[in-house]
Design an enzyme around this catalytic site. Structure first.
Site, PDB file in Angstrom:
ATOM      1  N   LYS A   1      38.438  69.730  54.416  1.00 24.44           N
ATOM      2  CA  LYS A   1      39.739  69.906  53.779  1.00 24.44           C
ATOM      3  C   LYS A   1      40.361  71.263  54.114  1.00 24.44           C
ATOM      4  O   LYS A   1      41.468  71.567  53.653  1.00 24.44           O
ATOM      5  CB  LYS A   1      39.601  69.753  52.265  1.00 24.44           C
ATOM      6  CG  LYS A   1      39.155  68.357  51.833  1.00 24.44           C
ATOM      7  CD  LYS A   1      39.050  68.251  50.325  1.00 24.44           C
ATOM      8  CE  LYS A   1      38.605  66.845  49.907  1.00 24.44           C
ATOM      9  NZ  LYS A   1      38.488  66.718  48.432  1.00 24.44           N
TER      10      LYS A   1
ATOM     11  N   GLY B   1      30.289  57.641  59.407  1.00 28.18           N
ATOM     12  CA  GLY B   1      29.866  56.547  58.534  1.00 28.18           C
ATOM     13  C   GLY B   1      30.605  56.507  57.222  1.00 28.18           C
ATOM     14  O   GLY B   1      30.055  56.077  56.200  1.00 28.18           O
TER      15      GLY B   1
ATOM     16  N   HIS C   1      24.900  48.890  49.656  1.00 27.59           N
ATOM     17  CA  HIS C   1      23.674  49.446  50.223  1.00 27.59           C
ATOM     18  C   HIS C   1      22.925  48.334  50.946  1.00 27.59           C
ATOM     19  O   HIS C   1      23.267  47.151  50.844  1.00 27.59           O
ATOM     20  CB  HIS C   1      22.794  50.075  49.143  1.00 27.59           C
ATOM     21  CG  HIS C   1      23.197  51.473  48.777  1.00 27.59           C
ATOM     22  ND1 HIS C   1      23.200  52.506  49.690  1.00 27.59           N
ATOM     23  CD2 HIS C   1      23.630  52.003  47.601  1.00 27.59           C
ATOM     24  CE1 HIS C   1      23.596  53.617  49.090  1.00 27.59           C
ATOM     25  NE2 HIS C   1      23.876  53.330  47.835  1.00 27.59           N
ATOM     26  N   ASP C   2      21.877  48.728  51.646  1.00 29.62           N
ATOM     27  CA  ASP C   2      21.106  47.824  52.492  1.00 29.62           C
ATOM     28  C   ASP C   2      20.791  46.501  51.803  1.00 29.62           C
ATOM     29  O   ASP C   2      20.974  45.430  52.390  1.00 29.62           O
ATOM     30  CB  ASP C   2      19.801  48.522  52.914  1.00 29.62           C
ATOM     31  CG  ASP C   2      18.860  47.623  53.685  1.00 29.62           C
ATOM     32  OD1 ASP C   2      18.819  47.718  54.920  1.00 29.62           O
ATOM     33  OD2 ASP C   2      18.153  46.807  53.049  1.00 29.62           O
TER      34      ASP C   2
ATOM     35  N   TYR D   1      23.663  44.143  51.879  1.00 31.32           N
ATOM     36  CA  TYR D   1      24.042  43.698  53.214  1.00 31.32           C
ATOM     37  C   TYR D   1      23.097  42.596  53.717  1.00 31.32           C
ATOM     38  O   TYR D   1      23.541  41.579  54.246  1.00 31.32           O
ATOM     39  CB  TYR D   1      24.031  44.870  54.200  1.00 31.32           C
ATOM     40  CG  TYR D   1      24.819  46.077  53.739  1.00 31.32           C
ATOM     41  CD1 TYR D   1      26.035  45.932  53.068  1.00 31.32           C
ATOM     42  CD2 TYR D   1      24.349  47.362  53.982  1.00 31.32           C
ATOM     43  CE1 TYR D   1      26.754  47.045  52.640  1.00 31.32           C
ATOM     44  CE2 TYR D   1      25.064  48.480  53.569  1.00 31.32           C
ATOM     45  CZ  TYR D   1      26.260  48.317  52.894  1.00 31.32           C
ATOM     46  OH  TYR D   1      26.959  49.412  52.476  1.00 31.32           O
TER      47      TYR D   1
ATOM     48  N   ASP E   1      19.816  48.617  57.266  1.00 33.69           N
ATOM     49  CA  ASP E   1      20.278  49.961  57.625  1.00 33.69           C
ATOM     50  C   ASP E   1      19.901  50.356  59.050  1.00 33.69           C
ATOM     51  O   ASP E   1      20.752  50.781  59.825  1.00 33.69           O
ATOM     52  CB  ASP E   1      19.683  50.990  56.657  1.00 33.69           C
ATOM     53  CG  ASP E   1      20.487  51.103  55.367  1.00 33.69           C
ATOM     54  OD1 ASP E   1      21.562  50.484  55.270  1.00 33.69           O
ATOM     55  OD2 ASP E   1      20.020  51.798  54.447  1.00 33.69           O
TER      56      ASP E   1
END
Length: 366
Positions: free
Chosen positions: A67, A88, A131-132, A135, A161
């Site tokens: 920033k 990511g 999270h994994d 997924y 992941d």
């Protein structure tokens, strides 16, 4: 560090899990990976999973505030000279920072812009957290893993992941890098964990289509449904893995178990007899310790192996002779893979946050 990617410059925005794992793979292969850390490192559980882990080995670190206008200028300078960018964040974050693909490729037309997300840049869930475990659940991979009478068993976060995410991003980045080196044209690599995990199930979907796989958990050839492809408890409470699929390997298994020529043994080609065959195997294997069985099967073609813990695996004789694990800065960790005959890789040290600030700034200034 020597390696086939020596001379390749990678800029990695610090994150969790699959993105840093991709950067680690590229660094292991010789790339110069500069990790952009936040000035204030995270704390607690998620912070412990982030920067300064083994996934950051072999990288260099510069701490910046995204920033801050001056720090953003440093980021743009790094991107301008990079071959590969890895990020990511959720969709839209890099664009709001003025570092999205259009801006980055305008700055550096040959750049490979690698994006790592769970759900992808588009789709119903693209802007949702995840999270994994979620997924792999959505792809069907989690539902296919585990015993039929138990809950699905998440395979750590290795399948989604790292297998479906980090490895596919690394593959995509290297493929796009080859294209950029040939044409001078960079491109965006959209690596979503759901996409990669689905690809990993390709063979299973093929078997489903052929009718050689049932859409149930724990009832097939490779999911512990077959008694000759399963895990058994030994007399000492530890476990033995059995994977004797082919006929000649199955014969070696029976020989080692002392069951060769046993006319009472059920026919393994009869699926209906699998429960009885499993009971026989469990009874025999349960009569000795894991170490005793390993003395019987080590070096044979029975496709049997002891189920080591993570720490036991480091001490395994085969792993030791191959150098599967190495010790760097007093820490045991997996070695570089794959290996190359001409330029073997070496595991690098883990940098502290911002460790190379002055060095990297001097390079940009020079």
């Amino acid at each position: 560090m020597a390696g086939p990617l020596q001379g390749v410059r990678v800029v990695e925005f610090a994150g969790l899990g699959p993105g840093p794992f991709c950067g680690m793979l590229l660094a292991d292969l010789g790339a110069d990976v500069v990790r952009i850390d936040r000035r204030s490192a995270g704390t607690g559980l998620i912070g412990a999973l982030g920067g300064t882990s083994l996934l950051d080995r072999g990288k260099r670190s510069i701490a910046l505030d995204l920033k801050d206008a001056e720090d953003l200028a440093v980021v743009r300078a790094l991107v301008g000279r990079a071959d590969v960018l890895l990020e990511g964040f959720r969709p839209g974050v890099m664009e709001r920072l003025g570092l999205g693909p259009e801006q980055a490729l305008e700055l550096n037309p040959a750049l490979v812009y690698g994006r790592m997300t769970g759900w992808g840049q588009t789709g119903l869930l693209a802007h949702s957290a995840g999270h994994d475990i979620g997924y792999v659940a959505l792809t069907g991979a989690l539902g296919a893993t585990g015993r039929p009478d138990e809950r699905p068993a998440p395979p750590l976060n290795l399948l989604g992941d790292f297998g479906g995410g980090g490895v596919f991003l690394a593959l995509g980045a290297v493929a796009a890098l080859l294209h950029a080196r040939t044409t001078g044209q960079g491109q965006v690599v959209d690596a979503a964990i759901v996409d990669g995990t689905a690809v990993l199930t390709t063979m299973i979907h093929g078997m489903l289509d052929q009718g050689t796989w049932r859409d149930v958990r724990g009832g097939n050839l490779l999911d512990t449904g077959a008694p000759f492809y399963d895990v058994y408890r030994c007399a000492d409470g530890t476990f033995l893995a059995v994977g004797a699929l082919e006929e000649q390997f199955y014969a070696a298994l029976l020989t080692g178990l002392g069951l060769a020529g046993d006319a009472s043994l059920p026919d393994r080609s009869d699926v209906r007899a699998w429960p009885q065959l499993r009971d026989r195997f469990a009874e025999v294997i349960g009569s000795r310790t894991r170490d005793e069985w390993w003395q019987v099967f080590a070096g044979t073609d029975a496709c049997v192996a002891p189920v080591w813990s993570l720490l036991e695996a480091v001490q395994d004789q085969h792993n030791t002779e191959r150098g599967v694990f190495v010790e760097v800065d007093g820490v045991h960790q997996p070695a570089v893979a794959p290996r190359f005959s001409v330029t073997p890789g070496a595991v690098g040290s883990v940098p502290a946050v911002g460790q190379h600030d002055a060095e990297i700034r001097a390079e940009l200034a020079g």
